[in-house]
Design an enzyme around this catalytic site. Structure first.
Site, PDB file in Angstrom:
ATOM      1  N   CYS A   1     -24.729  -7.153  22.452  1.00  0.00           N
ATOM      2  CA  CYS A   1     -23.379  -6.747  22.078  1.00  0.00           C
ATOM      3  C   CYS A   1     -22.365  -7.066  23.172  1.00  0.00           C
ATOM      4  CB  CYS A   1     -23.343  -5.259  21.741  1.00  0.00           C
ATOM      5  SG  CYS A   1     -24.120  -4.226  22.984  1.00  0.00           S
TER       6      CYS A   1
ATOM      7  N   GLU B   1     -23.277   3.131  19.450  1.00  0.00           N
ATOM      8  CA  GLU B   1     -22.997   1.943  20.260  1.00  0.00           C
ATOM      9  C   GLU B   1     -23.138   0.765  19.307  1.00  0.00           C
ATOM     10  OE1 GLU B   1     -22.969  -1.233  21.795  1.00  0.00           O
ATOM     11  OE2 GLU B   1     -25.026  -0.896  22.468  1.00  0.00           O
TER      12      GLU B   1
END
Length: 501
Positions: free
Chosen positions: A294, A260
């Site tokens: 993010c 990720e």
């Protein structure tokens, strides 16, 4: 261990956060010191794992994996449920550790610990659902007369490499799901959050997690590289930057990976949107955790007919944010992880202004605290548009055509999540289909996540999905049992054949 860590956070003393290797707390490597980015003093201390300690952890991991695999899913679930309750009970102390080590405001830290509790509870529920299936082998002639079954078995040794921006909850995801699957887990904590990471491990151990189920090592990229390359490791879950993710993949070789990585998330505000609400949401979620997420709001595309109205409302929302001491319960925006991160916000906003953008708010910093920054109308190739800022900066750009703005969003090399404000269901479906992202948040910004819903991206944002159910699939292997000459389906090819018997 948990009590001493929380006490240090409360009494403002240095939190000693040792490694946990082969069932014991300790560490013999060189000191690793964390200076709080807001307080500007040492807040936690640990040791960097030595090569010998890494080797000892790996040697311990294989027999430990066999021991943990023998625990029933029900036993694993009960431990995780106790950990969930313990997280809620220690919410304030854990949030203070996050504030001290990272400059994360208490309100953000409390929210993260609430998510830790939820994550452990979801992992417990998923542990109870682990099973297998009976395969339809008799559906083909060659399979007639046989029975085949599968079940999901633990992968063995998992490696969890966690980031600084959400060190408690992302550790809960990786370690909780790995234990739910029946594995032992090696945790490589972020150097910026040794005490916060140690506290989550200690909380689990006090909730009944077997010492064989986890080992905690501290250090930088060199420790992570040794662990990634180890033959003992079966699966790696990494959250962090794209560059580091590539290094993890190179070091790992032929191992299963869940990566990720980064993002520069876009949110689209259509002409039919509630502008006041959209602006308020963008202000709230664009600067939470100082934009160090993010999926934080970075690029906001607003229809040209509502552009100036949005900028006015957005600036008002940003002006209402309280910037300052992360230990003040009223603070909305604390410090960033370090001075360099805050300077990136200042530098990139100045570069955008030099190319013609308007810096409506911010563009300054005090130490590691970057003022919430609004950059309006940057060029499409500005760093604040094409790169991941990972900081307290939001860009706002006008657009004319919906299809064109979807295409513009897709020019990014990242593809994690996007947000969309519109009342038009047709646009929602179009965006869901055409946006090159792992998820679309309709009626909200990109910065929204439920911990039991699949989360992950495409392109340079990585691959795999980080939610307990998906991660348990990554953390397990399918094992098949073939029963030759024994069938629950029947063995005859025809009724005539049966009547001849």
């Amino acid at each position: 261990m948990l009590e001493s860590l929380l006490k240090a956070g409360t009494e403002a003393t240095v939190a000693e956060a040792p490694a946990f290797i082969a069932g014991a707390w300790g560490g013999e490597g060189p000191p690793l010191i964390r200076t709080g980015p807001y307080l500007r003093r040492v807040v936690s201390r640990t040791t960097t794992a030595t090569g010998e300690e890494v080797a000892r952890a790996l040697a311990y991991a294989r027999p430990a994996a066999r021991a943990v695999a023998r625990l029933t899913p029900a036993a694993r679930a009960e431990i995780l449920e106790r950990a969930s309750r313990a997280a809620s009970e220690n919410r304030e102390g854990l949030a203070r550790l996050l504030a001290l080590e990272l400059g994360k405001p208490l309100k953000d830290g409390r929210g993260e610990i609430d998510r830790v509790a939820d994550t452990f509870a979801v992992c417990a529920a998923e542990a109870r659902q682990i099973g297998g299936e009976m395969l339809p082998v008799a559906g083909w002639a060659r399979g007639a007369g046989n029975t085949a079954l599968t079940y999901r078995a633990p992968a063995g040794v998992a490696l969890a490499i966690t980031p600084f921006n959400a060190p408690a909850n992302l550790l809960a995801h990786k370690l909780g799901a790995s234990f739910a699957a029946g594995n032992t887990t090696l945790v490589k904590a972020p150097p910026q959050a040794p005490a916060s990471s140690a506290a989550i491990v200690a909380l689990l151990l006090e909730a009944g997690l077997p010492p064989q189920a986890v080992q905690l090592l501290h250090g930088g990229g060199e420790v992570g590289a040794l662990l990634c390359a180890a033959d003992e490791v079966a699966v790696i879950s990494f959250t962090g930057s794209g560059a580091t993710g590539q290094a993890v993949a190179r070091a790992a070789g032929a191992k299963r990976l869940v990566l990720e990585l980064g993002g520069n998330a876009a949110t689209v505000v259509c002409e039919d949107a509630d502008i006041a609400q959209a602006a308020k949401e963008c202000a709230r979620t664009g600067y939470s955790n100082s934009g160090q997420s993010c999926i934080s709001v970075q690029r906001v595309y607003v229809h040209h007919s509502r552009y100036e109205d949005f900028l006015t409302a957005f600036a008002q929302g940003v002006d209402a944010l309280k910037v300052g001491d992360p230990l003040d319960a009223a603070t909305d925006v604390g410090s960033m992880v370090d001075d360099d991160a805050a300077e990136r916000v200042v530098r990139w906003s100045a570069e955008a202004a030099a190319a013609g953008a308007r810096v409506l708010r911010g563009g300054t910093r005090e130490g590691a605290t970057a003022a919430p920054t609004i950059v309006a109308g940057p060029t499409r190739d500005a760093q604040v548009v094409v790169q991941e800022i990972f900081g307290a900066l939001v860009t706002v750009l006008p657009y004319d055509d919906f299809d064109a703005v979807i295409a513009e969003c897709n020019t990014s090399r990242y593809g994690l999540q996007a947000g969309l404000f519109t009342r038009d269901m047709g646009r929602i479906i179009t965006a869901w289909r055409d946006l090159e992202t792992g998820a679309l948040i309709a009626g909200g910004t990109s910065n929204y996540r439920l911990d039991h819903v699949p989360f992950g991206g495409v392109k340079d944002s990585g691959f795999g999905r980080e939610t307990p159910r998906s991660m348990i699939e990554d953390y397990t292997v399918v094992k098949t049992l073939m029963l030759r000459g024994m069938s629950v389906w029947g063995a005859s090819a025809s009724l005539d054949e049966e009547s001849d018997r």
